[in-house]
Write an enzyme that holds these catalytic residues in place. Structure first.
Site, PDB file in Angstrom:
ATOM      1  N   ASP A  37     -13.767   8.624   0.782  1.00  0.00           N
ATOM      2  CA  ASP A  37     -12.483   8.120   0.270  1.00  0.00           C
ATOM      3  C   ASP A  37     -12.578   8.136  -1.250  1.00  0.00           C
ATOM      4  O   ASP A  37     -13.008   7.167  -1.876  1.00  0.00           O
ATOM      5  CB  ASP A  37     -12.245   6.697   0.786  1.00  0.00           C
ATOM      6  CG  ASP A  37     -10.848   6.195   0.435  1.00  0.00           C
ATOM      7  OD1 ASP A  37     -10.501   5.076   0.875  1.00  0.00           O
ATOM      8  OD2 ASP A  37     -10.108   6.925  -0.267  1.00  0.00           O
TER       9      ASP A  37
ATOM     10  N   GLU B 204      -5.147  15.085  -1.008  1.00  0.00           N
ATOM     11  CA  GLU B 204      -3.893  14.456  -1.450  1.00  0.00           C
ATOM     12  C   GLU B 204      -3.649  14.672  -2.949  1.00  0.00           C
ATOM     13  O   GLU B 204      -4.127  13.898  -3.772  1.00  0.00           O
ATOM     14  CB  GLU B 204      -3.959  12.970  -1.149  1.00  0.00           C
ATOM     15  CG  GLU B 204      -4.425  12.627   0.260  1.00  0.00           C
ATOM     16  CD  GLU B 204      -4.905  11.193   0.398  1.00  0.00           C
ATOM     17  OE1 GLU B 204      -4.484  10.344  -0.404  1.00  0.00           O
ATOM     18  OE2 GLU B 204      -5.702  10.922   1.315  1.00  0.00           O
TER      19      GLU B 204
ATOM     20  N   GLN C 166       0.831  -1.214   0.000  1.00  0.00           N
ATOM     21  CA  GLN C 166       0.000   0.000   0.000  1.00  0.00           C
ATOM     22  C   GLN C 166       0.863   1.261   0.000  1.00  0.00           C
ATOM     23  O   GLN C 166       1.728   1.435   0.854  1.00  0.00           O
ATOM     24  CB  GLN C 166      -0.879  -0.050   1.268  1.00  0.00           C
ATOM     25  CG  GLN C 166      -1.573   1.228   1.644  1.00  0.00           C
ATOM     26  CD  GLN C 166      -2.962   1.370   1.046  1.00  0.00           C
ATOM     27  OE1 GLN C 166      -3.238   0.780  -0.002  1.00  0.00           O
ATOM     28  NE2 GLN C 166      -3.794   2.158   1.688  1.00  0.00           N
TER      29      GLN C 166
ATOM     30  N   HIS D 117       0.216  12.699   0.469  1.00  0.00           N
ATOM     31  CA  HIS D 117      -0.970  12.282   1.210  1.00  0.00           C
ATOM     32  C   HIS D 117      -1.181  13.159   2.462  1.00  0.00           C
ATOM     33  O   HIS D 117      -1.059  12.701   3.587  1.00  0.00           O
ATOM     34  CB  HIS D 117      -0.758  10.811   1.605  1.00  0.00           C
ATOM     35  CG  HIS D 117      -1.946  10.079   2.129  1.00  0.00           C
ATOM     36  ND1 HIS D 117      -2.649  10.479   3.233  1.00  0.00           N
ATOM     37  CD2 HIS D 117      -2.550   8.940   1.717  1.00  0.00           C
ATOM     38  CE1 HIS D 117      -3.625   9.619   3.471  1.00  0.00           C
ATOM     39  NE2 HIS D 117      -3.601   8.687   2.575  1.00  0.00           N
TER      40      HIS D 117
HETATM   41  O1  TA6 Z   1      -6.300   8.374   1.560  1.00  0.00           O
HETATM   42  C1  TA6 Z   1      -6.516   7.406   0.616  1.00  0.00           C
HETATM   43  C2  TA6 Z   1      -6.147   6.032   1.157  1.00  0.00           C
HETATM   44  O2  TA6 Z   1      -5.750   5.213   0.097  1.00  0.00           O
HETATM   45  C3  TA6 Z   1      -7.343   5.460   1.934  1.00  0.00           C
HETATM   46  O3  TA6 Z   1      -7.973   4.441   1.179  1.00  0.00           O
HETATM   47  C4  TA6 Z   1      -6.720   4.912   3.216  1.00  0.00           C
HETATM   48  O4  TA6 Z   1      -6.266   3.596   3.037  1.00  0.00           O
HETATM   49  C5  TA6 Z   1      -5.583   5.907   3.409  1.00  0.00           C
HETATM   50  O5  TA6 Z   1      -5.038   6.080   2.102  1.00  0.00           O
HETATM   51  C6  TA6 Z   1      -4.560   5.532   4.459  1.00  0.00           C
HETATM   52  O6  TA6 Z   1      -3.775   4.473   4.021  1.00  0.00           O
HETATM   53  P1  TA6 Z   1      -2.655   3.899   5.039  1.00  0.00           P
HETATM   54  O7  TA6 Z   1      -1.944   2.812   4.281  1.00  0.00           O
HETATM   55  O8  TA6 Z   1      -1.733   5.053   5.391  1.00  0.00           O
HETATM   56  O9  TA6 Z   1      -3.414   3.438   6.257  1.00  0.00           O
END
Ligand code: TA6
Length: 269
Positions: A187, A242, A66, A143
């Site tokens: 989101d 973001e 992620q 972000h």
């Molecule tokens: O802000 C968009 C996003 O992709 C959300 O879906 C949520 O997952 C957020 O980022 C935070 O992601 P993280 O991996 O930092 O918990």
């Protein structure tokens, strides 16, 4: 951590880990950046809050973990710093670890954070250089967690825009009118957004260059309860806006460079 200082009570703090801006205090001493009091600083988990650098992948849009490896890598301070300007450039280059990842490209990514002399503006410049002959592609975002009372936030710069609703299985939708925050999980990846976005509740003007998309996120109650590194009520204390290049990956030819910029300013209207 690097601390930049300028007029009044202004300062900005940046960790080498993740090239992660964790605060920006304006000249009046107001911190515009939200940080979770339960964030981990163990050099492994991404710091919860601040301005994580999502690169070379945004979210789950690819084979990497992620948001990619940039926010959980330790960057180095670039050599030629001008000590007389409140700015710092941090560099991340490919390593044996990244070359063994599912994104094995040779690259050099720089983040320059600059605090304006009057302390009332902070800019982030992200530069990605393709350091190999063959092309590569990436997605990215800054972000940003902005400190505010999310239940009072209304965003008016997204009307009519198309977005992917990641709180509803990524369904493609169109924004009708204002985005009213703090009522449910939001989101959304807004596509081809305007380059000026106002966060009026926080007195903040956000301007971006070459980041075509913008994610708007607030996890609200349930999602926040599932975050071990955020207090249950803290969804009330921030909104994420973001700037990113997300929907259309950036295609970068060998030896060429991509640049995206974000300028945060105290809205003095
Ligand atoms: O802000 C968009 C996003 O992709 C959300 O879906 C949520 O997952 C957020 O980022 C935070 O992601 P993280 O991996 O930092 O918990």
């Amino acid at each position: 951590m690097v601390t930049l200082r300028a007029a009044g009570e202004s300062k900005a703090e940046i960790y080498a880990f993740g090239a992660h801006v964790v605060s920006w205090y304006d000249a009046a001493g107001r911190n515009h950046i939200y940080n979770s009091p339960k964030a981990l600083y163990n050099g492994k988990k991404a710091i919860r809050g601040g301005i994580p650098v999502c690169f070379p992948q945004f979210g789950p849009r690819g084979p990497l973990k992620q948001h990619g490896f940039a926010r959980t890598s330790t960057w180095v301070i670039d050599d030629n710093q001008d000590a007389f300007v409140p700015a710092v450039t941090l560099v991340l280059r490919d390593s044996a670890e990244t070359r063994a990842s599912a994104w094995p490209n040779q690259f050099e990514t720089k983040l320059t954070v600059t605090l304006a002399a009057d302390g009332d503006s902070l800019s982030l410049d992200l530069v990605v250089k393709n350091a190999q002959d063959s092309p590569f592609s990436f997605t990215c975002a800054l972000h940003s967690y902005f400190a505010c009372t999310s239940e009072s936030v209304v965003l008016s710069d997204f009307a009519q825009l198309k977005y992917e609703d990641n709180a509803d299985e990524g369904k493609p939708k169109a924004q009708e009118g204002d985005i009213v925050m703090g009522k449910k999980e939001i989101d959304r990846v807004y596509i081809s957004t305007t380059d000026s976005i106002s966060l009026n509740e926080a007195g903040l003007a956000i301007s971006k260059v070459n980041f075509p998309d913008a994610v708007v996120w607030n996890p609200y109650v349930e999602k926040t309860a599932a975050l071990a590194d955020m207090p249950d009520d803290d969804w009330k204390k921030f909104v994420c806006i973001e700037p990113g290049a997300i929907v259309e990956p950036v295609q970068l030819e060998g030896g060429t460079t991509w640049r995206g910029s974000l300028v945060l300013s105290v809205d003095k209207k």
